[in-house]
Design a protein around this motif. Sequence first.
Motif, short mmCIF file in Angstrom:
data_model
loop_
_atom_site.label_atom_id
_atom_site.label_comp_id
_atom_site.label_asym_id
_atom_site.label_seq_id
_atom_site.Cartn_x
_atom_site.Cartn_y
_atom_site.Cartn_z
N ASP A 51 0.84 -1.24 0.06
CA ASP A 51 -0.10 -0.02 0.00
C ASP A 51 0.93 1.23 0.00
O ASP A 51 0.61 2.14 -0.69
N ARG A 52 2.07 1.18 0.86
CA ARG A 52 2.67 2.40 1.19
C ARG A 52 3.15 2.75 -0.40
O ARG A 52 3.54 3.95 -0.76
N LYS A 55 0.46 3.73 -2.96
CA LYS A 55 -0.16 5.12 -2.65
C LYS A 55 0.72 6.25 -2.64
O LYS A 55 0.06 7.45 -2.73
N TYR A 58 2.38 10.95 -0.35
CA TYR A 58 1.50 11.96 -0.11
C TYR A 58 -0.03 11.65 0.41
O TYR A 58 -0.86 12.19 0.24
N ASP A 59 0.02 10.40 0.49
CA ASP A 59 -1.23 9.74 0.91
C ASP A 59 -1.52 10.03 2.20
O ASP A 59 -0.63 9.96 3.26
N SER A 60 -2.74 10.23 2.71
CA SER A 60 -3.13 10.71 4.02
C SER A 60 -2.72 9.77 5.11
O SER A 60 -2.47 9.97 6.36
N SER A 61 -2.69 8.37 4.87
CA SER A 61 -2.30 7.25 5.79
C SER A 61 -0.87 7.51 6.23
O SER A 61 -0.57 7.11 7.26
N TRP A 62 0.10 7.85 5.17
CA TRP A 62 1.14 8.28 5.76
C TRP A 62 1.35 9.44 6.44
O TRP A 62 2.25 9.51 7.52
N HIS A 123 1.08 18.36 -5.98
CA HIS A 123 0.43 17.31 -5.36
C HIS A 123 1.11 17.25 -3.93
O HIS A 123 0.38 16.98 -3.03
N ALA A 127 -1.65 17.97 -0.63
CA ALA A 127 -1.77 17.15 0.36
C ALA A 127 -1.54 17.40 1.78
O ALA A 127 -2.16 17.29 2.71
#
Length: 340
Positions: A51-52, A55, A58-62, A123, A127
């Motif tokens: 996933d890391r 995604k 800049y993914d919200s989970s990171w 981006h 983010a």
Amino acid sequence: MKVDYHVHLEEGPYSFKWLERTSQTIHTFSYPAESRHTIKWMKDTLSKLNDRVHKGAYDSSWLDLYLESAKRKGIREVGIVDHLYRFTDSRKYFETYMVLDESPIGQLQNQWLGQVMTERMDHFFEAVSAAKEKWEKQGILLRVGIEADYFENSENELKELLSCHDWDYINGSVHFLHGWGFDNPQMKDRFEKYDLNELYQHFFRIVEKGIRSGLFDFMSHLDNLKVFGYRPHEESLIPSYKRIVKALKEMDVATEVNAGLYYRFPVKEMCPSKTFLNLLLEENVPVTLSSDAHFPDDLGAYASENAAMLVEKGIREIATFKKRERIMKPLRLLSEISTS
């Protein structure tokens, strides 16, 4: 108040070492030690790593892991930046000023640039900006900045690059001399080719020009040329230190106490050195605190220690930033820091 105004989301090169370090971060926030090294743990780890990678940084989970790290460490304001060389928007800028020819150093740097220049500036800005409200609801102010590499006589191109977004701050830095990225471990032997006194004089001349460009709200890691331990006797550097102090004062530019070289590089020393920092503080140059983290678990590294050190030296305020305005805020008392 503890702050960290120099935090990165990631960067390549994307090696197995990078993958291992990312896995370490995931473990820090997701798995107690007793739940590791089972087949379920391995499958979960592979899923999270997949996933890391897909995604992206800049993914919200990171970003959520940076928020969790700040909460755990009592950091009240965080400034997230990315290096300008991360962005494809800036390719022409770096192609103009870096050595990227067919020489051995040019080939190495060309390969490196392709490995780290993978994102778009908009981006990144969008983010981090989108996360501000979530962070504030949990008691932490989030700011978005950009760390901009300064090259001699690059002011016009750099100003144009940086004008596209409403940054909270811009921190300038020098990572290249004569087009050579001096903090790249693959090229550290190049130090052997220079007279160190002349190299440092040249470096500080470029740093001073960066300060006097008027482009930056603070200048990062003022003496990072020492990254691999190559430097002349510090006594010979004091005149250069004083010129930098004078430039910062005259241009009303702040600087930072940066822990990155201390815990990530061979020199194992804060930026600036103790001697350099004392000269800065004697002239009341505003300072902020930074970990120079590149992973969530390094956010806030040595913030307490450096805040306590500043308090011991009589400093009562720390520099923070919003919409390109410097805002001085009170440092916590030493007794509060030591019990946090």
